[in-house]
Design a protein around this motif. Sequence first.
Motif, PDB file in Angstrom:
ATOM      1  N   ASN A 160       0.810  -1.222   0.000  1.00 29.30           N
ATOM      2  CA  ASN A 160       0.000   0.000   0.000  1.00 29.30           C
ATOM      3  C   ASN A 160       0.842   1.270   0.000  1.00 29.30           C
ATOM      4  N   VAL A 161       1.709   1.385  -0.983  1.00 28.20           N
ATOM      5  CA  VAL A 161       2.536   2.574  -1.167  1.00 28.20           C
ATOM      6  C   VAL A 161       1.632   3.697  -1.662  1.00 28.20           C
ATOM      7  N   THR A 162       1.689   4.854  -1.018  1.00 37.26           N
ATOM      8  CA  THR A 162       0.820   5.974  -1.354  1.00 37.26           C
ATOM      9  C   THR A 162       1.532   6.955  -2.274  1.00 37.26           C
ATOM     10  N   THR A 163       0.796   7.432  -3.299  1.00 35.96           N
ATOM     11  CA  THR A 163       1.327   8.424  -4.226  1.00 35.96           C
ATOM     12  C   THR A 163       0.194   9.317  -4.728  1.00 35.96           C
ATOM     13  N   THR A 164       0.534  10.516  -5.109  1.00 35.51           N
ATOM     14  CA  THR A 164      -0.446  11.419  -5.727  1.00 35.51           C
ATOM     15  C   THR A 164      -0.346  11.352  -7.242  1.00 35.51           C
ATOM     16  N   LEU A 165       0.639  10.622  -7.752  1.00 34.39           N
ATOM     17  CA  LEU A 165       0.841  10.478  -9.194  1.00 34.39           C
ATOM     18  C   LEU A 165       0.034   9.313  -9.745  1.00 34.39           C
ATOM     19  N   THR A 166       0.014   9.168 -11.069  1.00 36.03           N
ATOM     20  CA  THR A 166      -0.684   8.043 -11.706  1.00 36.03           C
ATOM     21  C   THR A 166       0.312   7.009 -12.219  1.00 36.03           C
ATOM     22  N   SER A 167       1.494   7.000 -11.616  1.00 37.54           N
ATOM     23  CA  SER A 167       2.487   5.979 -11.949  1.00 37.54           C
ATOM     24  C   SER A 167       3.437   5.822 -10.768  1.00 37.54           C
ATOM     25  N   LEU A 168       4.082   4.662 -10.738  1.00 42.10           N
ATOM     26  CA  LEU A 168       5.003   4.352  -9.653  1.00 42.10           C
ATOM     27  C   LEU A 168       5.934   3.252 -10.147  1.00 42.10           C
ATOM     28  N   THR A 169       7.208   3.342  -9.839  1.00 38.94           N
ATOM     29  CA  THR A 169       8.154   2.308 -10.243  1.00 38.94           C
ATOM     30  C   THR A 169       8.056   1.126  -9.293  1.00 38.94           C
ATOM     31  N   LEU A 170       7.903  -0.067  -9.879  1.00 41.03           N
ATOM     32  CA  LEU A 170       7.824  -1.301  -9.094  1.00 41.03           C
ATOM     33  C   LEU A 170       9.141  -1.488  -8.353  1.00 41.03           C
TER      34      LEU A 170
END
Length: 178
Positions: A160-170
């Motif tokens: 459950n890593v939180t971000t405000t972006l629409t992408s995230l590096t695995l």
Amino acid sequence: MTAPASGPGAFNKDTPLNAAGNLPTSSLTLRWFPSSGATGYLVCVGTSAGSCNALPGNTWLNVGAVTQTVVTNLAPGTTYFWQVMAVNANGQTLANAGTWWRFTTQGAPSALGTFNKMNPTHMLTGVATNTLLSWDASANASHYSVCVGTQPGLCDVMDNVTTTLTSLTLQGAEPGKT
């Protein structure tokens, strides 16, 4: 001969205007014009005329000699009624000849919109362990919580890593695992 002592003079509320809508819930300033002869004011705000249930103690709030006050923590999408009473040692006078004004707060936050995962596509094999995860934006979302796991519902790779972006590096993926 002296004139008989009297209560405060007639006066009116200023803002928010009667029947105003879409007002903030966290902090709303109520203002009124001064009443001649008033030594202080009492304010009532509630969900029906005559009810002060939006104020601490569910009773008229003594604001002293000022001609405004701030109400906080109002419920979203709710109609409130408000009244001001001018007071002095000889009596009291209600604003607007006793007519209660009403206002409505902003509605509840809009529901989140639907969205789709974009990358990697479902059932894709040979994905790099540091691939970019991406998805469409969801209307009204303030952030996203990303879960990646080796089984459905298990967040053992990314918890459950939180971000405000629409992408995230695995991160934390092991080669050869699903």
